[in-house]
Motif scaffolding. Structure first.
Motif, PDB file in Angstrom:
ATOM      1  N   ALA A 100       9.644  10.930 -14.131  1.00  0.00           N
ATOM      2  CA  ALA A 100      10.161  10.724 -12.781  1.00  0.00           C
ATOM      3  C   ALA A 100      11.665  10.523 -12.912  1.00  0.00           C
ATOM      4  CB  ALA A 100       9.512   9.517 -12.114  1.00  0.00           C
ATOM      5  N   GLN A 101      12.465  11.263 -12.132  1.00  0.00           N
ATOM      6  CA  GLN A 101      13.903  11.350 -12.363  1.00  0.00           C
ATOM      7  C   GLN A 101      14.697  10.923 -11.128  1.00  0.00           C
ATOM      8  OE1 GLN A 101      15.786  12.492 -15.223  1.00  0.00           O
ATOM      9  NE2 GLN A 101      17.341  11.496 -13.956  1.00  0.00           N
TER      10      GLN A 101
ATOM     11  N   ALA B 164      14.691  12.077  -7.059  1.00  0.00           N
ATOM     12  CA  ALA B 164      15.513  11.667  -5.921  1.00  0.00           C
ATOM     13  C   ALA B 164      16.967  11.695  -6.347  1.00  0.00           C
ATOM     14  CB  ALA B 164      15.123  10.270  -5.431  1.00  0.00           C
ATOM     15  N   VAL B 165      17.870  11.814  -5.350  1.00  0.00           N
ATOM     16  CA  VAL B 165      19.307  11.789  -5.580  1.00  0.00           C
ATOM     17  C   VAL B 165      19.882  10.601  -4.825  1.00  0.00           C
ATOM     18  CG1 VAL B 165      21.490  13.026  -5.399  1.00  0.00           C
ATOM     19  CG2 VAL B 165      19.366  14.296  -5.809  1.00  0.00           C
TER      20      VAL B 165
ATOM     21  N   ARG C 107       9.715   8.048   0.108  1.00  0.00           N
ATOM     22  CA  ARG C 107       9.232   8.285  -1.232  1.00  0.00           C
ATOM     23  C   ARG C 107      10.012   9.416  -1.898  1.00  0.00           C
ATOM     24  NH1 ARG C 107       4.533   5.983  -2.629  1.00  0.00           N
ATOM     25  NH2 ARG C 107       4.114   7.617  -4.165  1.00  0.00           N
ATOM     26  N   MET C 108       9.944   9.471  -3.218  1.00  0.00           N
ATOM     27  CA  MET C 108      10.602  10.523  -3.961  1.00  0.00           C
ATOM     28  C   MET C 108       9.927  11.862  -3.684  1.00  0.00           C
ATOM     29  SD  MET C 108      11.153   8.437  -7.566  1.00  0.00           S
ATOM     30  CE  MET C 108      12.066   9.734  -8.418  1.00  0.00           C
TER      31      MET C 108
ATOM     32  N   LEU D 296      12.859   2.979  -6.306  1.00  0.00           N
ATOM     33  CA  LEU D 296      12.296   4.320  -6.150  1.00  0.00           C
ATOM     34  C   LEU D 296      11.280   4.616  -7.257  1.00  0.00           C
ATOM     35  CD1 LEU D 296      15.554   6.264  -5.244  1.00  0.00           C
ATOM     36  CD2 LEU D 296      13.572   5.992  -3.735  1.00  0.00           C
ATOM     37  N   LEU D 297      11.651   4.313  -8.492  1.00  0.00           N
ATOM     38  CA  LEU D 297      10.784   4.636  -9.626  1.00  0.00           C
ATOM     39  C   LEU D 297       9.534   3.758  -9.660  1.00  0.00           C
ATOM     40  CD1 LEU D 297      13.551   5.141 -12.321  1.00  0.00           C
ATOM     41  CD2 LEU D 297      12.055   6.915 -11.389  1.00  0.00           C
TER      42      LEU D 297
END
Length: 488
Positions: A59-60, A98-99, A115-116, A152-153
């Motif tokens: 997950a990034q 996500a950014v 959410r991402m 987020l993560l």
């Protein structure tokens, strides 16, 4: 002494871990505070970069500095945007991502949902468009960027969480969300790699982040190089499929663990879980890492002139039944009254302690240059050159040569270049955090020794002038320059 145990049963397609221990077992039974240092080489083989069954491995989050300093020169923000797009394009389908746009606050610019997003042709294209529309303005609060990334993560079930952080400035709004507190909350939650761009960032601040979050700090001198660097980093990241690996150190009675730290390929902090001897390392692919173990031991009442077990080291992969692990290995001690044995140090231990001293010299030179003390900065850089030469670290010498004209590397005679700027030192700090693998077992450090197994060959002795360790075959101390008497 070095012992090696590979992962057992390394069949084709089988992921396996391996463990090697390198140490000099002889300690003085008369020392006030005897410590045993050893280098643990841990490797993972056979991952092949394959994803796990049942879902994505990674997950990034991409955290991009969009403070006002990113507006000039205009190429800087453009390079940051291009680099983020390059990383997004590398994400395999199904990868949560996500950014985050960072200034004195942190906001998610993609996706526009709580959410991402999951990577696909459509989401990658929409994310790239959102990145290109980012504008710069405001200050810098890196703690806010990392805190939003953590939240987020936390919602994802991918076993490896990763944050790729880019900044061109210092953490000027730390009071809004203190970085120290955020790092403690983020530790163990994800891995963070951080990059510096432009001329206003702080190399030691990036190292503070990445050492706590098990990543690496890097930088680019030319903005146009950043997209290519991001692509290479993502290529490496996508080969990591083992989420974590645990190194357990069980100390025998009368012994305690002082510390375990990663020393190769970069330095990272390791903290034992709940005061136990279990140390968690993060995100592995096919690679080798090295760790320095320090054990404190009490010789009182212990037998002399025989090998004793001081601690047992084991490698484990939690929930990783598909990963074969090596059997535990022992760290030994041999208490002796013979100074010809106890004064030596394992060559691999010495290599990484020399690397640490090189980093200290670079940091001292940076501080001196900031205070306008150019002569002092030159002397510290000369010490760094001497250490790099003694270790045979040609890449480090090349980086140092950007700041000084090297007249005699062995003696550490250098001249500071007149056009050196503050950011040159920041580039050197991040570059110096990437260590070299170290010498092979049974060889002396760097250029000053030769292979062999006899006492005094491949080990080190204390310098009578400064007490730092030097290869037993060295003609001078690489730390202070003291010339040793000729040895037979």
């Amino acid at each position: 002494m070095e012992t090696e145990t590979p992962g057992t049963g390394e069949a084709a397609g089988q992921v396996a871990a391996g463990l090697e221990i390198s140490q000099w077992k002889y300690l003085s039974g008369e020392a006030d505070d005897p410590q045993m240092h050893a280098i643990l080489s841990v490797r993972v083989d056979g991952t092949g970069g394959a994803g796990r069954p049942g879902g994505p491995v990674l997950a990034q989050v991409l955290a991009v500095d969009c403070s006002s300093s990113m507006t000039w020169p205009v190429e800087k923000l453009h390079a940051a945007q291009q680099a983020a797009v390059a990383a997004i394009r590398k994400l395999p389908d199904g990868t949560p991502f996500a950014v985050v746009r960072g200034n004195e606050q942190a906001t998610v610019v993609y996706p526009d949902t709580p959410r991402m997003a999951r990577a696909s042709a459509g989401t990658r294209a929409r994310a790239a468009a959102a990145v290109r529309e980012m504008v710069a303005g405001g200050g810098t609060c890196i703690g806010a960027w990392l805190d939003l990334s953590r939240r987020l993560l936390a919602e994802q079930d991918a076993p490896i969480g990763h944050v790729l952080l880019l900044t061109d400035g210092k953490n000027q709004h730390d009071e809004q969300m203190p970085l120290a507190r955020v790092l403690e909350e983020c530790a163990g939650r994800f891995v963070c790699d951080a990059w510096g761009i432009g001329d206003g960032w702080d190399g030691r601040e990036l190292l503070r982040i990445t050492r706590r979050l098990h990543g690496s700090a890097s930088s680019v001198r030319e903005e146009a190089a950043l997209p290519g660097e991001y692509e290479q980093l993502m290529n490496r990241l996508l080969t990591k499929t083992v989420p974590e690996l645990v190194i357990s150190v069980t100390a025998m009675p009368g012994c305690s663990v002082r510390y375990l730290k990663q020393v190769f390929p970069t330095e990272a902090e390791l903290t034992a879980e709940d005061g136990t001897g279990r140390f968690v390392t993060r995100a592995w692919g096919d690679e080798t890492r090295r760790y320095q173990l320090c054990l404190a031991a009490d010789p009182s009442g212990r037998p002399r002139r025989e090998d004793l077990q001081l601690a047992v080291v084991a490698v484990d992969v939690p929930g990783g039944d598909e990963v074969r692990v090596p059997p535990p290995q022992a760290c030994l001690v041999h208490w002796t009254e013979d100074p010809a044995l106890s004064r030596h140090t394992d060559v691999q231990v010495e290599h990484f302690e020399q690397h640490q001293r090189l980093g200290e010299a670079v940091a001292a030179a940076t501080d001196a240059h900031r205070r306008g003390q150019r002569d002092l900065a030159e002397r510290h850089l000369g010490r760094a050159v001497r250490l790099a030469h003694a270790m045979g670290a040609d890449e480090q010498l090349g980086r140092l040569a950007r700041l000084v004209r090297i007249e005699d590397a062995q003696e550490g005679r250098v001249a500071l270049r007149p056009d050196v700027t503050a950011v040159d030192f920041q580039h050197l700090i991040t570059a110096s955090s990437h260590s070299t693998y170290g010498p092979a077992p049974g060889t002396a450090t760097g250029r000053t020794g030769t292979a062999g197994t006899a006492p005094g060959t491949g080990v080190t002795v204390g310098c009578p002038a400064c007490s730092h360790r030097a290869p037993a075959t060295a003609r001078f101390c690489p730390s202070c320059g003291h010339r040793f008497e000729a040895r037979p």
